[in-house]
Scaffold this motif. Structure first.
Motif, mmCIF file in Angstrom:
data_model
loop_
_atom_site.group_PDB
_atom_site.id
_atom_site.type_symbol
_atom_site.label_atom_id
_atom_site.label_comp_id
_atom_site.label_asym_id
_atom_site.label_seq_id
_atom_site.Cartn_x
_atom_site.Cartn_y
_atom_site.Cartn_z
ATOM 1 N N LEU A 121 0.831 -1.197 0.000
ATOM 2 C CA LEU A 121 0.000 0.000 0.000
ATOM 3 C C LEU A 121 0.869 1.252 0.000
ATOM 4 O O LEU A 121 0.623 2.188 -0.767
ATOM 5 N N ALA A 122 1.901 1.276 0.834
ATOM 6 C CA ALA A 122 2.809 2.426 0.881
ATOM 7 C C ALA A 122 3.494 2.634 -0.461
ATOM 8 O O ALA A 122 3.601 3.765 -0.950
ATOM 9 N N ASP A 123 3.940 1.555 -1.097
ATOM 10 C CA ASP A 123 4.585 1.661 -2.410
ATOM 11 C C ASP A 123 3.610 2.208 -3.452
ATOM 12 O O ASP A 123 3.974 3.033 -4.289
ATOM 13 N N PHE A 124 2.372 1.740 -3.406
ATOM 14 C CA PHE A 124 1.354 2.224 -4.335
ATOM 15 C C PHE A 124 1.115 3.721 -4.139
ATOM 16 O O PHE A 124 1.102 4.495 -5.098
ATOM 17 N N LEU A 125 0.925 4.140 -2.889
ATOM 18 C CA LEU A 125 0.671 5.555 -2.608
ATOM 19 C C LEU A 125 1.862 6.421 -2.982
ATOM 20 O O LEU A 125 1.703 7.526 -3.499
ATOM 21 N N GLU A 126 3.056 5.915 -2.772
ATOM 22 C CA GLU A 126 4.263 6.661 -3.157
ATOM 23 C C GLU A 126 4.333 6.807 -4.675
ATOM 24 O O GLU A 126 4.692 7.870 -5.188
ATOM 25 N N THR A 127 3.961 5.770 -5.405
ATOM 26 C CA THR A 127 3.944 5.842 -6.867
ATOM 27 C C THR A 127 2.954 6.897 -7.343
ATOM 28 O O THR A 127 3.250 7.687 -8.245
ATOM 29 N N VAL A 128 1.774 6.917 -6.738
ATOM 30 C CA VAL A 128 0.768 7.929 -7.092
ATOM 31 C C VAL A 128 1.343 9.325 -6.832
ATOM 32 O O VAL A 128 1.261 10.208 -7.683
ATOM 33 N N LEU B 264 2.186 12.634 -9.607
ATOM 34 C CA LEU B 264 1.339 13.829 -9.575
ATOM 35 C C LEU B 264 2.013 14.932 -8.763
ATOM 36 O O LEU B 264 2.752 14.647 -7.826
ATOM 37 N N PRO B 265 1.732 16.183 -9.101
ATOM 38 C CA PRO B 265 2.275 17.293 -8.293
ATOM 39 C C PRO B 265 1.447 17.470 -7.011
ATOM 40 O O PRO B 265 0.563 18.317 -6.934
ATOM 41 N N GLU C 266 2.074 6.425 9.082
ATOM 42 C CA GLU C 266 3.201 5.486 9.090
ATOM 43 C C GLU C 266 3.304 4.745 7.768
ATOM 44 O O GLU C 266 4.366 4.272 7.397
ATOM 45 N N ILE C 267 2.181 4.618 7.068
ATOM 46 C CA ILE C 267 2.195 3.942 5.776
ATOM 47 C C ILE C 267 2.615 4.907 4.682
ATOM 48 O O ILE C 267 3.422 4.593 3.824
ATOM 49 N N PHE C 268 2.063 6.151 4.724
ATOM 50 C CA PHE C 268 2.429 7.141 3.723
ATOM 51 C C PHE C 268 2.273 8.523 4.311
ATOM 52 O O PHE C 268 1.215 8.893 4.743
#
Length: 109
Positions: free
Chosen positions: A64-71, A75-76, A107-109
């Motif tokens: 989940l953290a990796d996904f949110l970091e990718t998003v 995006l700006p 803690e996740i993002f």
């Protein structure tokens, strides 16, 4: 993939574990963002698999953290709002309040 008692179950999922919505609307509320339009990217958790394991090596929380970091990287991002109880029915349906003490979205993002 669905799991039962820690083992992969031969069951097709009936829903996705998270939902992403992207909205574009005129910027009428954000004075700190200098743009005529604003994107809102909302990620809702639709499964408790992200929070049931409180250990630091919870792979689902890492995914989940990796996904949110990718998003965020694509995006700006000007503002992030984290909300545990944004999907109140979901949280109660899946018994999430019992995990709230060790599930901190920051803690996740």
């Amino acid at each position: 993939m669905q799991y039962a008692k820690g083992e992969p179950a031969d069951i097709d999922s009936t829903w996705d574990p998270l939902e992403v919505t992207v909205l574009l609307f005129p910027n009428t509320h954000y004075d700190n963002i200098e743009s005529m339009y604003v994107y809102s990217v909302n990620v809702r958790l639709l499964s408790n698999l992200w929070v049931v394991d409180p250990t630091p090596d919870n792979l689902n929380q890492k995914y989940l953290a990796d996904f949110l970091e990718t998003v965020a990287d694509q995006l700006p991002v000007k503002q992030v709002r984290r909300e545990i109880h944004g999907s109140a029915d979901f949280w109660f349906d899946f018994g999430i309040p019992e995990y709230a003490s060790h599930f901190d979205p920051e803690e996740i993002f």
